[in-house]
Design a protein around this motif. Structure first.
Motif, short mmCIF file in Angstrom:
data_model
loop_
_atom_site.label_atom_id
_atom_site.label_comp_id
_atom_site.label_asym_id
_atom_site.label_seq_id
_atom_site.Cartn_x
_atom_site.Cartn_y
_atom_site.Cartn_z
N ALA B 161 0.84 -1.21 0.00
CA ALA B 161 0.00 0.00 0.00
C ALA B 161 0.87 1.25 0.00
O ALA B 161 0.59 2.23 -0.71
CB ALA B 161 -0.92 -0.02 1.21
N LEU B 162 1.96 1.22 0.79
CA LEU B 162 2.88 2.38 0.86
C LEU B 162 3.56 2.64 -0.47
O LEU B 162 3.82 3.78 -0.85
CB LEU B 162 3.93 2.15 1.95
CG LEU B 162 3.48 2.38 3.39
CD1 LEU B 162 4.60 2.01 4.36
CD2 LEU B 162 3.06 3.84 3.61
N SER B 163 3.85 1.54 -1.19
CA SER B 163 4.55 1.70 -2.47
C SER B 163 3.65 2.32 -3.54
O SER B 163 4.13 2.76 -4.58
CB SER B 163 5.07 0.34 -2.95
OG SER B 163 4.00 -0.44 -3.41
N LEU B 164 2.33 2.32 -3.27
CA LEU B 164 1.39 2.89 -4.25
C LEU B 164 1.12 4.37 -3.99
O LEU B 164 0.49 5.05 -4.80
CB LEU B 164 0.06 2.12 -4.21
CG LEU B 164 0.11 0.64 -4.65
CD1 LEU B 164 -1.26 0.01 -4.50
CD2 LEU B 164 0.59 0.52 -6.09
N THR B 165 1.54 4.86 -2.83
CA THR B 165 1.27 6.26 -2.49
C THR B 165 2.24 7.20 -3.23
O THR B 165 3.24 6.75 -3.80
CB THR B 165 1.41 6.50 -0.97
OG1 THR B 165 2.75 6.14 -0.60
CG2 THR B 165 0.41 5.68 -0.17
N ALA B 166 1.93 8.48 -3.13
CA ALA B 166 2.75 9.48 -3.82
C ALA B 166 4.13 9.61 -3.18
O ALA B 166 5.11 10.02 -3.82
CB ALA B 166 2.03 10.82 -3.77
N ASN B 167 4.22 9.26 -1.87
CA ASN B 167 5.51 9.37 -1.17
C ASN B 167 6.44 8.18 -1.40
O ASN B 167 7.50 8.08 -0.79
CB ASN B 167 5.28 9.49 0.35
CG ASN B 167 4.47 10.72 0.69
OD1 ASN B 167 4.56 11.72 -0.02
ND2 ASN B 167 3.66 10.63 1.74
N ALA B 168 5.99 7.23 -2.24
CA ALA B 168 6.80 6.02 -2.44
C ALA B 168 8.18 6.36 -2.98
O ALA B 168 8.33 7.24 -3.84
CB ALA B 168 6.08 5.10 -3.43
N ASN B 169 9.19 5.67 -2.42
CA ASN B 169 10.56 5.90 -2.91
C ASN B 169 11.23 4.55 -3.19
O ASN B 169 10.58 3.49 -3.16
CB ASN B 169 11.35 6.71 -1.88
CG ASN B 169 11.31 6.05 -0.50
OD1 ASN B 169 11.07 4.85 -0.39
ND2 ASN B 169 11.51 6.86 0.52
N HIS B 170 12.52 4.61 -3.39
CA HIS B 170 13.29 3.40 -3.70
C HIS B 170 13.12 2.34 -2.60
O HIS B 170 12.97 1.14 -2.88
CB HIS B 170 14.77 3.79 -3.85
CG HIS B 170 15.68 2.62 -3.86
ND1 HIS B 170 15.74 1.75 -4.94
CD2 HIS B 170 16.54 2.14 -2.93
CE1 HIS B 170 16.63 0.80 -4.66
NE2 HIS B 170 17.12 1.02 -3.45
N PHE B 171 13.10 2.81 -1.32
CA PHE B 171 13.01 1.86 -0.20
C PHE B 171 11.65 1.16 -0.16
O PHE B 171 11.56 0.00 0.21
CB PHE B 171 13.28 2.58 1.13
CG PHE B 171 14.71 3.00 1.26
CD1 PHE B 171 15.71 2.04 1.39
CD2 PHE B 171 15.07 4.34 1.23
CE1 PHE B 171 17.04 2.41 1.50
CE2 PHE B 171 16.39 4.71 1.33
CZ PHE B 171 17.40 3.75 1.46
N SER B 172 10.58 1.89 -0.54
CA SER B 172 9.23 1.28 -0.53
C SER B 172 9.18 0.12 -1.51
O SER B 172 8.66 -0.96 -1.21
CB SER B 172 8.18 2.30 -0.94
OG SER B 172 8.38 3.51 -0.28
#
Lengths: 132, 364
Positions: B161-172
């Protein structure tokens, strides 16, 4: 976790008695003693044959014999289930036949009647002792 | 991280060497008058048995000799993750190969040690007690495994879910990738051990007519030992998955003390597992010692050579009507390719290889 068991089925490949008969008799004894209760599922034919190292047909014939006598019900998919602890109704005369045959064998072997009686009583006690 | 990967690969290699040492010594475990569990004549190791004994030892070395060059190449080229996965596969294949090999050499030794005129065993017994999975299941263990798995999957869901948000980065994205690899890998092993458990429970080992009660006790002790080890592995896998997912999801953001505690918990789980396995092995050894020499009473009727089509020099066999997985052949034993257990094992091993290759690719 689990309990130790005493429900043994014995097979002798060198016996003159066919293996399917040994199997059927062994299973009947377990049913009579209540070791295999009504509703208990017997192992599938394939599995029992593999465990005993005998042919598939041997186990199938034994199961069919038990089914004919009304002791088990075989359903496709769910396997063989112990359905009753008593065989299908038979006349006393029919039941006497195998008894007479065995007693004749014993008499012909030269065994005295008192010993035969002791043997029959012991066997009967074994079959009914653990009956559950 | 590299140090951990190398350590795991070395541990796996050490486990294989330990197994090799045990299998190497097995023929003489019961003394010179036995080859594995078969009683042999006094001159067996100097006459007919000598070539068999030599061939046995060469066969024991084959799995290590086969993958040795590959393992060395992977190590020298610093492909440590590949090396670790290769060792996992080699361990699984070695276990299977050694078990088949033992059955094969046991059958050959039985043929060689047949004494004309000596009465052959014709009797056996079989327990008809119910063999259901639920009778051999400890609810507490299953609850912990189920709970840990669900928690780990929930964490994976959160990462996704976090990887789909706008704040997603390389770590997500790395967390989702790592989480997927970890959960799929562990769940696959869980499935494998559950299948093994079912197989062990359903198989009713015949009992010899002599010392039936002793043999049955040994058999129960052996079965209990195996089932406990399988449960321990499954529990360890579930806890490892939970700790791993906790690390992937939250670990990076934690203070140093939190990270140390998480690593400490992982080390503790490993330590507890190793102590438990050692204790169970001691328990089985004590039963075996008490019942000695119960293993030597494996006197069963000799099954006839199976009829049907043989392949690969008599090592493989095909017959749908034969209920055995491993059958007796003219040259020892053969694996029945028509048996459903063979199909399941082959499908599982294929899946394991595919999974290992895809994991190695992801790690690059």
């Amino acid at each position: 976790m689990h309990t130790f068991d005493t429900q043994f089925l014995a097979i002798d490949t060198a016996s003159r008695k066919p293996i399917y008969e040994q199997l059927a008799d062994g299973l009947k004894a377990l049913i009579a003693r209540g070791e295999l209760r009504e509703g208990v599922t017997l192992p599938p034919v394939r599995q029992l044959a593999a465990d005993l190292g005998v042919n598939l047909n041997t186990v199938a014939v034994a199961y069919r014999q038990l089914q004919d006598e009304g002791l088990i019900t075989v359903r496709h998919g769910s396997g063989a289930v112990v359905s009753s602890r008593t065989t299908l109704p038979q006349t006393e005369q029919d039941l006497r036949k195998p008894l007479r045959s065995v007693l004749t064998q014993l008499l012909l072997s030269g065994m005295p009647t008192t010993r035969i009686l002791r043997m029959v009583t012991a066997e009967l006690r074994f079959l009914t002792k653990g009956a559950k | 991280m590299t140090a951990i990967v190398i350590s795991v690969a070395l541990l796996l290699f050490a486990a294989r060497l330990r197994m090799l040492r045990r299998v190497w010594r097995l023929p003489l475990k019961n003394g010179q008058s036995f080859f594995l569990a078969h009683e042999v004549g006094p001159d067996f190791y100097r006459s007919a048995g000598a070539p068999l004994f030599r061939r046995y030892h060469v066969s024991v070395l084959v799995p290590v000799l086969l993958d040795g060059p590959l393992a060395a190449w992977l190590f020298l080229t610093k492909r440590y993750v590949d090396l670790e996965l290769e060792q996992v596969l080699a361990l699984v294949v070695s276990i299977l190969a050694y078990n088949l090999m033992l059955a094969h050499f046991s059958s050959l030794a039985a043929s060689l040690s047949l004494e004309p005129g000596k009465p052959q065993t014709t009797r056996l017994r079989l327990s008809m007690a119910l063999r259901r999975l639920r009778d051999y299941t400890t609810p507490a263990i299953e609850w912990v495994i189920g709970g840990a798995t669900l928690l780990a999957l929930a964490m994976l869901g959160r990462c996704y879910a976090l990887s789909l948000t706008a704040n997603a980065n390389h770590f997500s994205f790395a967390a989702v990738r790592g989480g997927k690899v970890l959960t799929v890998w562990v769940l696959y092993w869980q499935l494998g051990f559950l299948l093994l458990k079912i197989l062990f429970i359903r198989r009713r080992m015949p009992l010899p007519a002599k010392r039936t009660e002793d043999f049955r006790r040994w058999r129960m002790a052996w079965l209990t030992h195996k089932l406990r080890i399988f449960d321990a592995v499954r529990l360890f896998c579930a806890l490892s998955m939970l700790l791993g997912m906790t690390w992937i999801t939250y670990g990076r953001g934690w203070p140093r003390m939190g990270q140390v505690i998480l690593l400490g918990l992982s080390a503790l789980a490993l330590l507890l597992y190793l102590v438990y396995v050692a204790r169970e092995e001691r328990r089985l050894a004590a039963t075996e010692k008490e019942l000695k020499p119960v293993e030597m009473v494996k006197e069963f009727p000799r099954f006839p050579v199976a009829e049907g089509r043989y392949f690969a020099g008599g090592l493989l066999y095909f017959n749908r009507d034969n209920p055995w997985v491993v059958v007796r052949s003219v040259k020892g034993v053969a694996l029945n390719l028509a048996h459903s257990t063979t199909h399941i094992a082959a499908a599982y091993l294929t899946g394991l290889v595919i999974l290992a290759i895809s994991m190695a690719r992801l790690a690059r």
